[in-house]
Design a protein around this motif. Structure first.
Motif, short mmCIF file in Angstrom:
data_model
loop_
_atom_site.label_atom_id
_atom_site.label_comp_id
_atom_site.label_asym_id
_atom_site.label_seq_id
_atom_site.Cartn_x
_atom_site.Cartn_y
_atom_site.Cartn_z
N ALA A 1 0.83 -1.21 0.00
CA ALA A 1 0.00 0.00 0.00
C ALA A 1 0.86 1.25 0.00
O ALA A 1 0.54 2.24 -0.67
CB ALA A 1 -0.93 -0.01 1.21
N ALA A 2 1.96 1.22 0.74
CA ALA A 2 2.84 2.38 0.80
C ALA A 2 3.52 2.67 -0.53
O ALA A 2 3.96 3.79 -0.79
CB ALA A 2 3.89 2.18 1.89
N ALA A 3 3.61 1.64 -1.40
CA ALA A 3 4.27 1.81 -2.70
C ALA A 3 3.31 2.26 -3.79
O ALA A 3 3.73 2.48 -4.93
CB ALA A 3 4.93 0.50 -3.11
N MET A 4 2.02 2.44 -3.47
CA MET A 4 1.05 2.87 -4.46
C MET A 4 1.31 4.31 -4.89
O MET A 4 1.93 5.09 -4.14
CB MET A 4 -0.37 2.75 -3.89
CG MET A 4 -0.85 1.32 -3.65
SD MET A 4 -1.13 0.38 -5.16
CE MET A 4 0.23 -0.78 -5.04
N PRO A 5 0.89 4.73 -6.09
CA PRO A 5 1.03 6.13 -6.51
C PRO A 5 0.38 7.08 -5.52
O PRO A 5 -0.57 6.72 -4.80
CB PRO A 5 0.34 6.15 -7.87
CG PRO A 5 0.36 4.74 -8.35
CD PRO A 5 0.27 3.89 -7.12
N GLU A 6 0.85 8.29 -5.49
CA GLU A 6 0.40 9.26 -4.48
C GLU A 6 -1.09 9.51 -4.57
O GLU A 6 -1.79 9.57 -3.54
CB GLU A 6 1.17 10.57 -4.66
CG GLU A 6 0.83 11.60 -3.59
CD GLU A 6 1.64 12.87 -3.76
OE1 GLU A 6 1.36 13.85 -3.05
OE2 GLU A 6 2.58 12.88 -4.60
N ASP A 7 -1.64 9.68 -5.78
CA ASP A 7 -3.07 9.94 -5.92
C ASP A 7 -3.90 8.78 -5.38
O ASP A 7 -4.91 8.99 -4.70
CB ASP A 7 -3.42 10.18 -7.40
CG ASP A 7 -2.88 11.50 -7.91
OD1 ASP A 7 -2.51 12.36 -7.07
OD2 ASP A 7 -2.83 11.68 -9.14
N LEU A 8 -3.46 7.57 -5.69
CA LEU A 8 -4.19 6.41 -5.21
C LEU A 8 -4.06 6.27 -3.70
O LEU A 8 -5.02 5.88 -3.02
CB LEU A 8 -3.67 5.15 -5.92
CG LEU A 8 -4.36 3.82 -5.54
CD1 LEU A 8 -5.86 3.90 -5.78
CD2 LEU A 8 -3.76 2.66 -6.35
N ARG A 9 -2.91 6.59 -3.14
CA ARG A 9 -2.75 6.53 -1.68
C ARG A 9 -3.71 7.48 -0.99
O ARG A 9 -4.26 7.17 0.07
CB ARG A 9 -1.31 6.86 -1.28
CG ARG A 9 -0.32 5.73 -1.53
CD ARG A 9 0.91 5.85 -0.62
NE ARG A 9 1.50 7.18 -0.64
CZ ARG A 9 2.42 7.58 -1.50
NH1 ARG A 9 2.84 6.73 -2.45
NH2 ARG A 9 2.93 8.79 -1.44
N ARG A 10 -3.90 8.67 -1.57
CA ARG A 10 -4.84 9.63 -0.96
C ARG A 10 -6.26 9.07 -0.96
O ARG A 10 -6.99 9.22 0.03
CB ARG A 10 -4.80 10.96 -1.71
CG ARG A 10 -3.58 11.82 -1.38
CD ARG A 10 -3.82 13.26 -1.78
NE ARG A 10 -3.98 13.39 -3.22
CZ ARG A 10 -2.99 13.69 -4.07
NH1 ARG A 10 -1.77 13.88 -3.61
NH2 ARG A 10 -3.22 13.79 -5.36
N GLN A 11 -6.64 8.42 -2.06
CA GLN A 11 -7.98 7.83 -2.11
C GLN A 11 -8.12 6.68 -1.11
O GLN A 11 -9.15 6.57 -0.43
CB GLN A 11 -8.26 7.32 -3.53
CG GLN A 11 -8.43 8.42 -4.57
CD GLN A 11 -8.66 7.86 -5.95
OE1 GLN A 11 -7.82 7.16 -6.51
NE2 GLN A 11 -9.83 8.14 -6.52
N LEU A 12 -7.09 5.86 -1.02
CA LEU A 12 -7.13 4.76 -0.05
C LEU A 12 -7.14 5.27 1.38
O LEU A 12 -7.79 4.68 2.27
CB LEU A 12 -5.93 3.84 -0.27
CG LEU A 12 -5.92 3.04 -1.58
CD1 LEU A 12 -4.59 2.31 -1.75
CD2 LEU A 12 -7.06 2.03 -1.61
N GLN A 13 -6.45 6.38 1.64
CA GLN A 13 -6.46 6.98 2.96
C GLN A 13 -7.88 7.41 3.34
O GLN A 13 -8.33 7.22 4.48
CB GLN A 13 -5.52 8.19 2.99
CG GLN A 13 -5.28 8.78 4.37
CD GLN A 13 -4.33 7.96 5.21
OE1 GLN A 13 -3.42 7.32 4.67
NE2 GLN A 13 -4.53 7.94 6.52
#
Length: 774
Positions: free
Chosen positions: A81-93
């Motif tokens: 999860a930490a290696a996901m692209p920044e935009d996707l990490r924001r959505q997952l957050q």
């Protein structure tokens, strides 16, 4: 015979002199020339696609938890999860914080594909806790210097699948990439070589033949041959022919055979050309393809028999063509109406699951319904309506006691395992006139219920959860506390919501599977009748789990065995006495010891058959196996103690079979919703259930079915071609559900109706030609 051979030979000469024939030849040569550059290459399955996700919601929840749960930082899912692209990490957050965020599967697939080339997220120590398949272990053992780019990407994909159990569909380890003139097609096929051959034989070639031979060549053939009979009846031609020592009937039949020369010449070139292209370019050498030649000429003969009789009666090629086209339209309309009744009237009523409670019999249907047998009126009474267009799915019912059964209705769950809204177990009791009452809240996306002694197991997209029968009965009819606590939970504990999104256990249930283990499709589960152990087939791996003595603890993995063949093959699992039966498509039937999973035998199943369901016959050491030809066979040990499969029972059109333990009976569902009850000891008939039909099914039986027998079903000859080319009795394909769809080939009816029609038309023509003065 020489005069008749001369007539046939003249018909061949006439066909060869036709300009339309040479135009057809040119079209066939151009088609074969266009297909000739097609080829393929085989490579490892690496790239993720949207259809590779079995449970996208679970993946989204797992990645979100990996971001928001501090304890998951150094776990495989946390690192991924930490290696996901920044935009996707924001959505997952935001998902982890409780927001409703829609993330397209294509976005998740693209993010994972980017991780295949950059494995900075991987940590060997963290991945030791995951369940690694044999293929991954073998790739991990190879030095990096021995891995090419494809193998390295394959290893990365398997590591991602190990980190996210229960998320992905099982795919073949190697995929086929189609090429054209040396250039790759934009997308690869997630099938292996064997599945690719099946795809070519059962889909591609029959479709080409149906359209080119079933429509184009038949139409052109009628245009060319419609004038043969009227030309023969011209005064000069007919008198010359009748001056020879020939029979009028034989003369007409010779002209009819000669008229088929046009289609025969075209079909031979097309079929032989397709055979060579499939063999030389796709490495699919299938001599059965040549059966298409006589079948295609047979199809043309149906229409040409109409043209022959019309030409005799009115002596006009134009009228012969017009009447033949009208006849073709009638055949098309009857075929469409018949397909309508098959899909919307009979198919939804097919019984898929049975449960017996006392003297009451319940069944779940393919149309998302639940029915109960009313013995007084001898009919199935609908508890939940069956409908071909219903988006709902009903779980096969199970018996709780002699007066109670349990099931569940997943709203909108036919193609979406999660459905819409909460999923409550439904309890039906005889004292309440079998009205469904809600009970415990089931884990999200529950698809099967299993009896396990005094407990009940619920299986969803990857988890197995257990609860007691007592808890189910006590909760029946009582309002659940989940709704009242939902608001508070959403404000205070997002992790609980994420657990529910991942298909985690709900109140009243406890998890059964060991940590990091998931049971994902293609799968099958068999549970010991006393609930002490279970066997599971998942992704080409057979496992045995035993129940622990402490309530609430996860069960223990006591044995496992990888199976030969592709992990993506569907299969069935059954248990009888001390043996487990595993039957998978394209593989021999395998028998294992139920405790150690050591092999005890193997049986070759005929190549034309696919296993569809299997049940163990109690403690007899025998199994009832239903195959794709609609027959039920008994698997047992012979006098030499070797396993063998017997001949089929005298029951046809079998849908499924079920074993009723309390009375030691085998129940066989056939012909949509009929049930035969047999003794499991000697297979003697105990009872035959023949429920009355609904109005629409009466119309189908006494109007549509006779009509389909009288009017030749030329469209269904495509099934004859598919059966001959593939060598299979049925077509199995993925329809978006876990069970898939099985379509049995109906070979006898179209061949019989077409042959009868040709015989009758030619008989009419011969009688007319012999008794009229021309």
């Amino acid at each position: 015979m020489q005069p008749y051979i001369a007539v046939i030979r003249d018909s061949f000469h006439a066909a060869l002199s036709s300009r339309i024939l040479w135009v057809a030849f040119l079209a066939i040569w151009l088609l074969l020339g266009a297909l000739a550059p097609i080829g393929y290459r085989e490579d490892f399955t690496t790239t993720f696609r949207g259809q590779d996700f079995h449970n996208g919601t679970r993946m989204k929840a797992m990645l979100a938890r990996g971001l928001v749960d501090p304890s998951a930082d150094n776990t495989p899912v946390g690192r991924l999860a930490a290696a996901m692209p920044e935009d996707l990490r924001r959505q997952l957050q935001r998902v982890g914080e409780g927001d409703e965020v829609r993330i397209r599967l294509s976005v998740l697939a693209d993010a994972l594909n980017d991780r295949l080339d950059d494995e900075s997220w991987y940590d060997a120590q963290a991945w030791q806790s995951t369940l690694r398949l044999k293929e991954l272990r073998e790739l991990d053992d190879l030095p990096d210097g021995e891995l090419n780019d494809s193998m390295r990407r394959r290893r990365a994909r398997l590591r991602i699948e190990a980190a996210l159990p229960g998320v992905f569909e099982t795919r073949a380890s190697r995929s086929i990439m189609l090429t054209y003139a040396g250039l790759d097609f934009p997308a690869n096929l997630a099938v292996d070589k064997t599945q690719f051959s099946t795809l070519i034989n059962q889909w591609v070639i029959p479709v080409i033949i149906d359209w080119l031979l079933g429509f184009a060549l038949v139409f052109l053939g009628i245009l060319v041959t419609a004038s043969i009979i009227p030309d023969m009846l011209q005064p000069g031609s007919l008198h010359l022919l009748l001056s020879k020592p020939v029979s009028r009937s034989m003369l007409l039949l010779s002209k009819f055979v000669g008229g088929c020369a046009f289609v025969f010449l075209c079909v031979v070139q097309l079929i032989v050309g397709l055979y060579l292209v499939a063999g030389l370019r796709l490495d699919v050498w299938n001599i059965r393809l040549l059966w298409c030649i006589p079948v295609s000429v047979f199809l043309f003969a149906v229409f040409y028999s109409v043209s022959t009789v019309a030409g005799l009666r009115w002596r006009s090629p134009i009228l012969a063509i017009g009447l033949t086209m009208i006849f073709g339209t009638i055949c098309l309309v009857v075929g469409i109406v018949g397909g309508f009744f098959d899909g919307l009237v009979t198919r939804p009523d097919q019984i898929q699951g049975l449960a017996v409670a006392g003297d009451s019999l319940f069944g779940s249907t393919r149309g998302g319904g639940l029915v109960r047998l009313d013995r007084d009126e001898n009919r199935w009474v609908e508890v939940f309506e069956s409908d071909a267009m219903s988006p709902d799915r009903v779980l096969p019912p199970i018996k709780l006691n002699d007066t109670t059964i349990a099931t569940a209705r997943v709203r909108g769950g036919r193609f979406n395992p999660f459905g819409s809204g909460a999923l409550d177990m439904l309890v039906l009791n005889e004292t309440d006139d079998w009205n469904p009452e809600p009970s415990l809240r089931l884990p999200a996306a529950t698809s099967w219920l299993f009896s396990a002694g005094d407990s009940v197991l619920a299986m969803n997209t990857g988890e197995l959860a257990i609860t007691s029968r007592k808890s189910i009965l006590e909760a029946a009819g009582q309002p659940t506390d989940d709704d009242a606590e939902e608001d508070e939970s959403e404000e205070t504990d997002w992790l609980a919501k994420l657990t529910n999104m991942m298909g985690g256990v709900t109140s009243g249930f406890t998890s059964v599977l060991p940590e990091r283990m998931a049971i994902t499709p293609p799968r099958a589960v068999i549970v010991d009748t006393d609930g002490k152990w279970l066997g599971a087939l998942s992704r080409g791996r057979l496992v045995r789990l035993e129940r622990t003595e402490s309530p609430g603890e996860r069960w223990t993995l006591t044995a496992e065995r990888p199976l030969e063949g592709e992990a993506s093959l569907r299969g069935v699992l059954a248990r009888s006495l001390d043996d487990l039966l595993v039957a998978r498509a394209e593989e021999p039937i395998q028998l294992f010891n139920s405790e150690t999973l050591e092999p005890t035998g193997q049986i070759e199943l005929p190549a034309s058959l696919l296993p569809t369901s299997a049940v163990g016959l109690g403690e007899s050491g025998r199994f009832a196996l239903v195959t794709s030809d609609g027959r039920c066979r008994i698997v047992e040990r012979g006098e030499s103690k070797e396993w063998r499969i017997g001949g089929p029972l005298a029951i046809r059109e079998v849908e499924s079979s079920f074993y009723e333990r309390d009375s030691n009976r085998l129940m066989v569902v056939h012909h949509i919703d009929r049930v035969d009850v047999l003794s499991a000891d000697d297979l003697t008939m105990i009872e035959q259930i023949r429920p009355s039909l609904s109005r629409w099914r009466l119309v189908n039986r006494y109007a549509i079915t006779p009509l389909r027998l009288i009017i030749p079903q030329t469209g269904e000859l495509g099934e004859t071609i598919a059966a001959m080319v593939s060598g299979k009795s049925a077509l199995s394909f993925d329809d978006g559900t876990e069970e898939g769809e099985l379509v049995r080939y109906d070979i006898i009816r179209p061949v019989a109706s077409c042959a009868t029609f040709i015989t009758v038309m030619l008989l009419i023509g011969c009688v007319y030609f012999s008794t009229r003065d021309f």
